[in-house]
Each structure stands twice: as C-alpha cells, then as structure tokens.
Write an enzyme that holds these catalytic residues in place. Structure first.
Site, PDB file in Angstrom:
ATOM      1  N   GLY A  88       0.822  -1.195   0.000  1.00  0.00           N
ATOM      2  CA  GLY A  88       0.000   0.000   0.000  1.00  0.00           C
ATOM      3  C   GLY A  88       0.857   1.247   0.000  1.00  0.00           C
ATOM      4  O   GLY A  88       1.906   1.295   0.642  1.00  0.00           O
ATOM      5  N   ASP A  95       0.177   2.700   8.281  1.00  0.00           N
ATOM      6  CA  ASP A  95      -0.311   2.018   9.484  1.00  0.00           C
ATOM      7  C   ASP A  95       0.644   2.154  10.669  1.00  0.00           C
ATOM      8  O   ASP A  95       0.243   1.903  11.809  1.00  0.00           O
ATOM      9  CB  ASP A  95      -0.533   0.534   9.201  1.00  0.00           C
ATOM     10  CG  ASP A  95      -1.682   0.289   8.242  1.00  0.00           C
ATOM     11  OD1 ASP A  95      -2.557   1.168   8.133  1.00  0.00           O
ATOM     12  OD2 ASP A  95      -1.698  -0.774   7.593  1.00  0.00           O
ATOM     13  N   GLY A 150      -5.987   0.637   9.313  1.00  0.00           N
ATOM     14  CA  GLY A 150      -5.344   0.033  10.487  1.00  0.00           C
ATOM     15  C   GLY A 150      -5.876  -1.359  10.712  1.00  0.00           C
ATOM     16  O   GLY A 150      -6.884  -1.536  11.403  1.00  0.00           O
ATOM     17  N   ARG A 151      -5.218  -2.359  10.105  1.00  0.00           N
ATOM     18  CA  ARG A 151      -5.723  -3.740  10.155  1.00  0.00           C
ATOM     19  C   ARG A 151      -5.684  -4.320  11.560  1.00  0.00           C
ATOM     20  O   ARG A 151      -6.671  -4.834  12.070  1.00  0.00           O
ATOM     21  CB  ARG A 151      -4.907  -4.609   9.198  1.00  0.00           C
ATOM     22  CG  ARG A 151      -5.218  -6.098   9.282  1.00  0.00           C
ATOM     23  CD  ARG A 151      -4.463  -6.865   8.236  1.00  0.00           C
ATOM     24  NE  ARG A 151      -4.850  -6.407   6.910  1.00  0.00           N
ATOM     25  CZ  ARG A 151      -5.941  -6.821   6.264  1.00  0.00           C
ATOM     26  NH1 ARG A 151      -6.740  -7.704   6.841  1.00  0.00           N
ATOM     27  NH2 ARG A 151      -6.227  -6.359   5.086  1.00  0.00           N
ATOM     28  N   LEU A 155      -7.760   8.331   0.324  1.00  0.00           N
ATOM     29  CA  LEU A 155      -7.460   9.751   0.509  1.00  0.00           C
ATOM     30  C   LEU A 155      -6.498   9.969   1.670  1.00  0.00           C
ATOM     31  O   LEU A 155      -5.628  10.845   1.614  1.00  0.00           O
ATOM     32  CB  LEU A 155      -8.747  10.533   0.747  1.00  0.00           C
ATOM     33  CG  LEU A 155      -9.833  10.408  -0.322  1.00  0.00           C
ATOM     34  CD1 LEU A 155     -11.046  11.245   0.069  1.00  0.00           C
ATOM     35  CD2 LEU A 155      -9.307  10.829  -1.683  1.00  0.00           C
TER      36      LEU A 155
END
Length: 405
Positions: free
Chosen positions: A12, A140, A187-188, A294
């Site tokens: 990402g 993250d 934020g996994r 975004l």
C-alpha cells in the site's frame, strides 16, 4: 567500473513514498559505487518482467517532482514470493546479472520486507554479491523495531485535520439534526492511525470524543454509554473507528469476505457498521466518512517532518548499502521528543518481516476509548510542518510518467 542498483516500491502506498525514491535516486547519482540506478515498474513484478527504467534518462525537473507526488509514481504490487524454491528467484537473478545489479532497495511494509529478506538470503545461497536494504513505508505505522514509519505522520495530519473539520460541522448541525459523526481510518491490526485523530484536539477540543482501536475488544454497551454521555454534555459526539476493530471473540466487526494476495482479510466499512448500530439502536442521526485512499495519498497536507524523513531514509539506504551492509531495513530511533530528534539505525530484515507493532498500553486510555497524553507527545513531532506541493491552475501539479507496459 561500479555496480548498478535497482529500486522498487511495494504494498500500500503513502503520500511520501516517492520522497524516499527521490532520496535513493539522488544519492545513487552521487555515489562512486553505483553506475546506474534503475527503478522497477510495479515492484518486484518489474524485475521479473524486465520492466525497468534508468533514472538517468529522466529529466531533472521530473525527478525533483518526486518529492511532491503522492502514491507510487512507479507502480506498486502485492506479490508474495512463496519460499526459497520459488522458480521466480531464477528469473530475478537472471535479470540482476543482465543489468549488473549489485544493490537492491525495496521500499515497503511488513510483507515487502519478507520479500527483501528472501532475495537477500537467496543471493547468499548462490554466492551472488548483492547488497539488499529495506526502506520502511506504511501509513499504518505498524513495522516493528522502528519508532515510526514514513507515511504515518502525513496520514495522521490528514486524518486529524479531517476529523477536526468534520467535528466542527456536526457540532454546528447538532441542535436539531445530526448528532454523531463517524470517521473510519485504516489500520488492520494496530490502531496508530485511529489514535492519531486525537491530535485534532490539541488546539481546541471539538472532537473526536471516542476512538475505537483494534487493540481493545469492541464493547457495545460501554460504547453506547459513552456516546450518550457526550451528547448529554456537548450535544454531539465525534467518533474515530479503525477498520480493524474486533469483537471479544476476535472476529472483525466488518470485513469484505475475501482476501488479498498475502492472505489478509480485506477490511472495510467498519465505520458504516458502527454508524448503523448507533442509528438503529440509539435512534440518532449519523454521518459517516470513509477516507480510504485519501488518507494515504493526501499529499497536499503532508507533514514536513514526514517528507524530510522519507527522503533521508532513502539516502541512508544508499549510504548503508554502499558501505557494504546487506540484509537490513533502515529504522528510526527516537532520541528525544523536545527537541525532537531521531537517529537512523538498522535492523535485520528477518526480524521486520511479517511482524506487527501494536499501540502500547501506555498510549491507550484506561477505559479503552481514547488515547493518553503519552501518545500525543509521541505523535506531535511527526505531524509538524508543511511541505506544500507546487500548484498549477489551482490544483497540485503532480508527476505523471508514461512508463507502464
């Protein structure tokens, strides 16, 4: 005659990943150990497919624009190399030999460092002289062994500003209309981004009032009681929700029912699930915002600290590699908060690969629904300053390369 280098971006993206590319490219140009610096298009796929560009062929003006351009100018990927027996290694090292590659810089997060580690190990197993250095990147902020990662500070600044302005909006409408505003963050497994929205309150406390973190099991009763308390006191409630929040049984509050190429469940719409709960069970009007891409590519609001550190991380990667170091990722070690100071150090790729750095307990409030002053002290230097991109016709003028095959 020196060796050549190849740089690639993976995973990402962020609003400052190209700033790291800039640091690598400019430092490679200056290095007596590196003849040419190639960039692989779409990460490791660009090496496998021999889709490389020699950065010496790009005009200086375009290289300078890398500092200001968000996302991945050269394309990213989510390709997982399985193990040491993966036939892809043969292809990769045939390309390395063809282009006389002696340095490999991989710019990414947890899974990307796994790929860099495997390439480093394979090079050793076949006695191929290759210096491999990982360059950290992830909004993250969950890479272990580093104080923080390039990309986080700018996303934190973007999200804090967004929830500040959204909170002011809901406050103005709360008398006889919307009572609750919900902002979903990425934020996994780690709540760094959701926590960063608390920075919105460091000047005037408009919100957020509540922050839902993956590290704290979601307790609906406690959550509803907190909402009612704030509405009774302030007339409205502003909430930040991490996409990775879970129920006490460890199931995600919301996932999309499929997995990415690394086997991770695709998350999303936790904010909408929470909003529906609040509306359906408390009878309150709710507005929901899901910034999604975004928040990680909002370069117009990037932090000066973040941009400068991203560039420096790229520069340090070249410095370490040309000094003979291999198999490590560049990490940030915080020396002090005030004045803010960090040192650039190294950690082994195999310790970074696939690891996760969670929000520590001392950063989470006692009731689990907000953050502590310690977190604010940690985060504040990372969002300081602005590095505004050039504007043209009223819109940021970002670099677009017609390089994809």
């Amino acid at each position: 005659m020196g060796k050549n280098a190849v740089y690639a971006q993976s995973g990402g993206v962020t609003s400052v990943i190209n700033a790291s590319a800039y640091g690598v490219v400019r430092s490679s140009f200056k290095s007596s150990s590196i003849d040419n610096i190639y960039v692989a298009i779409n990460g490791i796929n660009g090496i496998i497919g021999e889709n490389l560009i020699n950065m010496k062929n790009l005009p200086n003006k375009e290289i300078e624009l890398l500092k200001y351009t968000p996302s991945s100018t050269f394309g990213s990927c989510r390709r997982k190399i399985k193990d040491d027996n993966d036939p892809i290694f043969t292809t990769i090292f045939e390309i390395f030999k063809k282009y006389n590659i002696g340095f490999f810089f991989y710019n990414g997060g947890n899974d990307s460092m796994d790929t860099a580690n495997k390439i480093s190990n394979y090079a050793k197993s076949i006695n191929y002289d290759l210096k491999v250095i990982g360059i950290p990147k992830t909004v993250d902020n969950d890479l272990p062994y580093t104080d923080h990662t390039p990309g986080f500070g700018s996303s934190a600044k973007y999200l804090a500003t967004s929830i500040l302005e959204g909170s002011i909006d809901v406050k103005s409408m709360s008398k006889d209309s919307t009572k609750v505003f919900v902002l979903e963050t990425m934020g996994r497994h780690a709540g760094w981004l959701a926590a960063s929205t608390a920075m919105a309150n460091i000047n005037n406390k408009f919100g957020p009032h509540i922050i839902l973190l993956p590290e704290v099991p979601f307790d609906k009763v406690k959550f509803f009681n907190k909402i009612n308390d704030f509405i009774n006191d302030d007339g409205y409630c502003s909430i930040a929700v991490s996409e990775g929040i879970k129920y006490p049984d460890n199931n995600f509050v919301s996932d999309l029912g499929y997995k990415d190429n690394f086997g991770n469940k695709q998350l999303g719409y936790a904010g909408k699930v929470i909003s529906d709960m609040v509306h359906n069970e408390l009878g309150l009007k709710v507005h929901t915002a899901i910034p999604d891409y975004l928040q990680r590519s909002g370069r117009h609001l990037s932090s000066l600290t973040d941009v400068e550190e991203a560039i420096k991380a790229g520069e340090k990667a070249v410095e370490f590699a040309t000094n003979g170091i291999s198999g490590y990722m560049v990490i940030f070690e915080r020396v002090s908060n005030n004045p803010y100071k960090i040192d650039f150090k190294l950690e082994k790729l195999n310790k970074i690969a696939n690891g996760t750095k969670y929000l520590p307990k001392e950063f989470i409030s006692e009731d689990g629904l907000y953050v502590t002053e310690k977190f604010l002290e940690y985060c504040k230097p990372l969002i300081e300053g602005e590095f505004t991109p050039p504007y043209k016709n009223g819109i940021p003028d970002y670099l677009k390369l017609n390089i994809y095959q």
